[in-house]
Design a protein around this motif. Structure first.
Motif, PDB file in Angstrom:
ATOM      1  N   SER A   1     -34.320  33.245  25.219  1.00  0.00           N
ATOM      2  CA  SER A   1     -34.840  33.950  24.061  1.00  0.00           C
ATOM      3  C   SER A   1     -35.942  33.117  23.402  1.00  0.00           C
ATOM      4  O   SER A   1     -35.772  31.932  23.136  1.00  0.00           O
ATOM      5  N   GLN A   2     -37.060  33.744  23.122  1.00  0.00           N
ATOM      6  CA  GLN A   2     -38.188  33.051  22.506  1.00  0.00           C
ATOM      7  C   GLN A   2     -37.804  32.531  21.127  1.00  0.00           C
ATOM      8  O   GLN A   2     -38.170  31.420  20.753  1.00  0.00           O
ATOM      9  N   LYS A   3     -37.050  33.306  20.373  1.00  0.00           N
ATOM     10  CA  LYS A   3     -36.632  32.885  19.033  1.00  0.00           C
ATOM     11  C   LYS A   3     -35.713  31.670  19.109  1.00  0.00           C
ATOM     12  O   LYS A   3     -35.874  30.713  18.352  1.00  0.00           O
ATOM     13  N   ASP A   4     -34.749  31.708  20.029  1.00  0.00           N
ATOM     14  CA  ASP A   4     -33.827  30.587  20.176  1.00  0.00           C
ATOM     15  C   ASP A   4     -34.559  29.317  20.583  1.00  0.00           C
ATOM     16  O   ASP A   4     -34.284  28.238  20.067  1.00  0.00           O
ATOM     17  N   ARG A   5     -35.471  29.446  21.510  1.00  0.00           N
ATOM     18  CA  ARG A   5     -36.207  28.265  21.967  1.00  0.00           C
ATOM     19  C   ARG A   5     -37.096  27.703  20.865  1.00  0.00           C
ATOM     20  O   ARG A   5     -37.260  26.497  20.749  1.00  0.00           O
ATOM     21  N   ALA A   6     -37.665  28.572  20.032  1.00  0.00           N
ATOM     22  CA  ALA A   6     -38.474  28.098  18.906  1.00  0.00           C
ATOM     23  C   ALA A   6     -37.608  27.352  17.903  1.00  0.00           C
ATOM     24  O   ALA A   6     -38.011  26.313  17.367  1.00  0.00           O
ATOM     25  N   LEU A   7     -36.396  27.854  17.643  1.00  0.00           N
ATOM     26  CA  LEU A   7     -35.501  27.187  16.701  1.00  0.00           C
ATOM     27  C   LEU A   7     -35.044  25.828  17.222  1.00  0.00           C
ATOM     28  O   LEU A   7     -35.033  24.845  16.483  1.00  0.00           O
ATOM     29  N   VAL A   8     -34.668  25.764  18.485  1.00  0.00           N
ATOM     30  CA  VAL A   8     -34.229  24.494  19.061  1.00  0.00           C
ATOM     31  C   VAL A   8     -35.399  23.508  19.109  1.00  0.00           C
ATOM     32  O   VAL A   8     -35.252  22.337  18.763  1.00  0.00           O
ATOM     33  N   GLY A   9     -36.562  23.982  19.514  1.00  0.00           N
ATOM     34  CA  GLY A   9     -37.739  23.108  19.545  1.00  0.00           C
ATOM     35  C   GLY A   9     -38.113  22.602  18.165  1.00  0.00           C
ATOM     36  O   GLY A   9     -38.458  21.439  17.989  1.00  0.00           O
TER      37      GLY A   9
ATOM     38  N   GLY B   1     -41.694  25.195  21.826  1.00  0.00           N
ATOM     39  CA  GLY B   1     -40.498  25.905  22.283  1.00  0.00           C
ATOM     40  C   GLY B   1     -40.757  27.373  22.512  1.00  0.00           C
ATOM     41  O   GLY B   1     -40.307  27.967  23.493  1.00  0.00           O
ATOM     42  N   SER B   2     -41.506  27.981  21.616  1.00  0.00           N
ATOM     43  CA  SER B   2     -41.829  29.398  21.745  1.00  0.00           C
ATOM     44  C   SER B   2     -42.773  29.652  22.914  1.00  0.00           C
ATOM     45  O   SER B   2     -42.617  30.628  23.651  1.00  0.00           O
ATOM     46  N   ALA B   3     -43.738  28.770  23.086  1.00  0.00           N
ATOM     47  CA  ALA B   3     -44.748  28.970  24.127  1.00  0.00           C
ATOM     48  C   ALA B   3     -44.200  28.740  25.529  1.00  0.00           C
ATOM     49  O   ALA B   3     -44.737  29.283  26.497  1.00  0.00           O
ATOM     50  N   THR B   4     -43.135  27.963  25.659  1.00  0.00           N
ATOM     51  CA  THR B   4     -42.615  27.638  26.985  1.00  0.00           C
ATOM     52  C   THR B   4     -41.447  28.527  27.407  1.00  0.00           C
ATOM     53  O   THR B   4     -40.779  28.227  28.395  1.00  0.00           O
ATOM     54  N   THR B   5     -41.222  29.607  26.691  1.00  0.00           N
ATOM     55  CA  THR B   5     -40.148  30.531  27.059  1.00  0.00           C
ATOM     56  C   THR B   5     -40.489  31.199  28.377  1.00  0.00           C
ATOM     57  O   THR B   5     -41.564  31.764  28.529  1.00  0.00           O
ATOM     58  N   PRO B   6     -39.566  31.129  29.348  1.00  0.00           N
ATOM     59  CA  PRO B   6     -39.851  31.804  30.615  1.00  0.00           C
ATOM     60  C   PRO B   6     -39.907  33.314  30.429  1.00  0.00           C
ATOM     61  O   PRO B   6     -39.141  33.877  29.660  1.00  0.00           O
ATOM     62  N   LYS B   7     -40.826  33.919  31.090  1.00  0.00           N
ATOM     63  CA  LYS B   7     -41.000  35.363  30.980  1.00  0.00           C
ATOM     64  C   LYS B   7     -40.369  36.011  32.209  1.00  0.00           C
ATOM     65  O   LYS B   7     -40.883  35.911  33.297  1.00  0.00           O
ATOM     66  N   ASN B   8     -39.248  36.643  32.000  1.00  0.00           N
ATOM     67  CA  ASN B   8     -38.515  37.263  33.106  1.00  0.00           C
ATOM     68  C   ASN B   8     -38.715  38.770  33.073  1.00  0.00           C
ATOM     69  O   ASN B   8     -38.580  39.410  32.045  1.00  0.00           O
ATOM     70  N   CYS B   9     -39.037  39.317  34.203  1.00  0.00           N
ATOM     71  CA  CYS B   9     -39.170  40.762  34.353  1.00  0.00           C
ATOM     72  C   CYS B   9     -38.046  41.257  35.261  1.00  0.00           C
ATOM     73  O   CYS B   9     -37.453  40.490  35.996  1.00  0.00           O
ATOM     74  N   VAL B  10     -37.781  42.529  35.194  1.00  0.00           N
ATOM     75  CA  VAL B  10     -36.743  43.125  36.020  1.00  0.00           C
ATOM     76  C   VAL B  10     -37.409  43.935  37.124  1.00  0.00           C
ATOM     77  O   VAL B  10     -38.304  44.741  36.870  1.00  0.00           O
ATOM     78  N   ALA B  11     -36.990  43.694  38.351  1.00  0.00           N
ATOM     79  CA  ALA B  11     -37.453  44.473  39.501  1.00  0.00           C
ATOM     80  C   ALA B  11     -36.223  45.119  40.129  1.00  0.00           C
ATOM     81  O   ALA B  11     -35.088  44.755  39.826  1.00  0.00           O
ATOM     82  N   TYR B  12     -36.449  46.069  40.994  1.00  0.00           N
ATOM     83  CA  TYR B  12     -35.352  46.786  41.632  1.00  0.00           C
ATOM     84  C   TYR B  12     -35.505  46.713  43.140  1.00  0.00           C
ATOM     85  O   TYR B  12     -36.601  46.872  43.673  1.00  0.00           O
ATOM     86  N   ASP B  13     -34.387  46.460  43.819  1.00  0.00           N
ATOM     87  CA  ASP B  13     -34.436  46.433  45.275  1.00  0.00           C
ATOM     88  C   ASP B  13     -34.373  47.862  45.820  1.00  0.00           C
ATOM     89  O   ASP B  13     -34.344  48.827  45.066  1.00  0.00           O
ATOM     90  N   LYS B  14     -34.345  48.001  47.148  1.00  0.00           N
ATOM     91  CA  LYS B  14     -34.398  49.336  47.755  1.00  0.00           C
ATOM     92  C   LYS B  14     -33.164  50.181  47.448  1.00  0.00           C
ATOM     93  O   LYS B  14     -33.197  51.396  47.568  1.00  0.00           O
ATOM     94  N   ASN B  15     -32.076  49.533  47.008  1.00  0.00           N
ATOM     95  CA  ASN B  15     -30.869  50.263  46.640  1.00  0.00           C
ATOM     96  C   ASN B  15     -30.788  50.568  45.147  1.00  0.00           C
ATOM     97  O   ASN B  15     -29.793  51.108  44.683  1.00  0.00           O
ATOM     98  N   GLY B  16     -31.815  50.189  44.405  1.00  0.00           N
ATOM     99  CA  GLY B  16     -31.835  50.448  42.974  1.00  0.00           C
ATOM    100  C   GLY B  16     -31.140  49.406  42.126  1.00  0.00           C
ATOM    101  O   GLY B  16     -30.952  49.591  40.930  1.00  0.00           O
TER     102      GLY B  16
END
Length: 89
Positions: A21-29, A66-81
């Protein structure tokens, strides 16, 4: 000085709680930066004023990093959904 060291140690233990979470990482940083800045400011011999300035600068810098280094995760779907996370382009 002992209170500042205890706060710094507590902040380091809390840093082990990783979050995407970007907010959590900013708070910890921000917390880690403030603790580190306060210790360095107090160690320079400027007393409470140096500790406060160090905490303010360290907190702001830590929150930004902390905010700038938050990993950006996207969701993809395999052939079975089935969803899975991938790194965003």
């Amino acid at each position: 000085m002992r209170n500042i060291l205890m706060a710094g140690a507590a902040a380091l233990f809390l840093a082990g709680c990783q979050s995407d979470s970007q907010k959590d990482r900013a708070l910890v940083g921000g917390g880690l930066g403030a603790a580190t800045g306060a210790v360095i400011g107090a160690a320079t011999g400027n007393g409470v004023g140096g500790a406060l300035v160090g905490a303010a600068i360290g907190g702001a810098g830590g929150a930004i990093v902390g905010s700038a280094t938050t990993p950006k995760n996207c969701v993809a779907y395999d052939k079975n959904g089935q969803p899975f996370r991938v790194v965003c382009p």
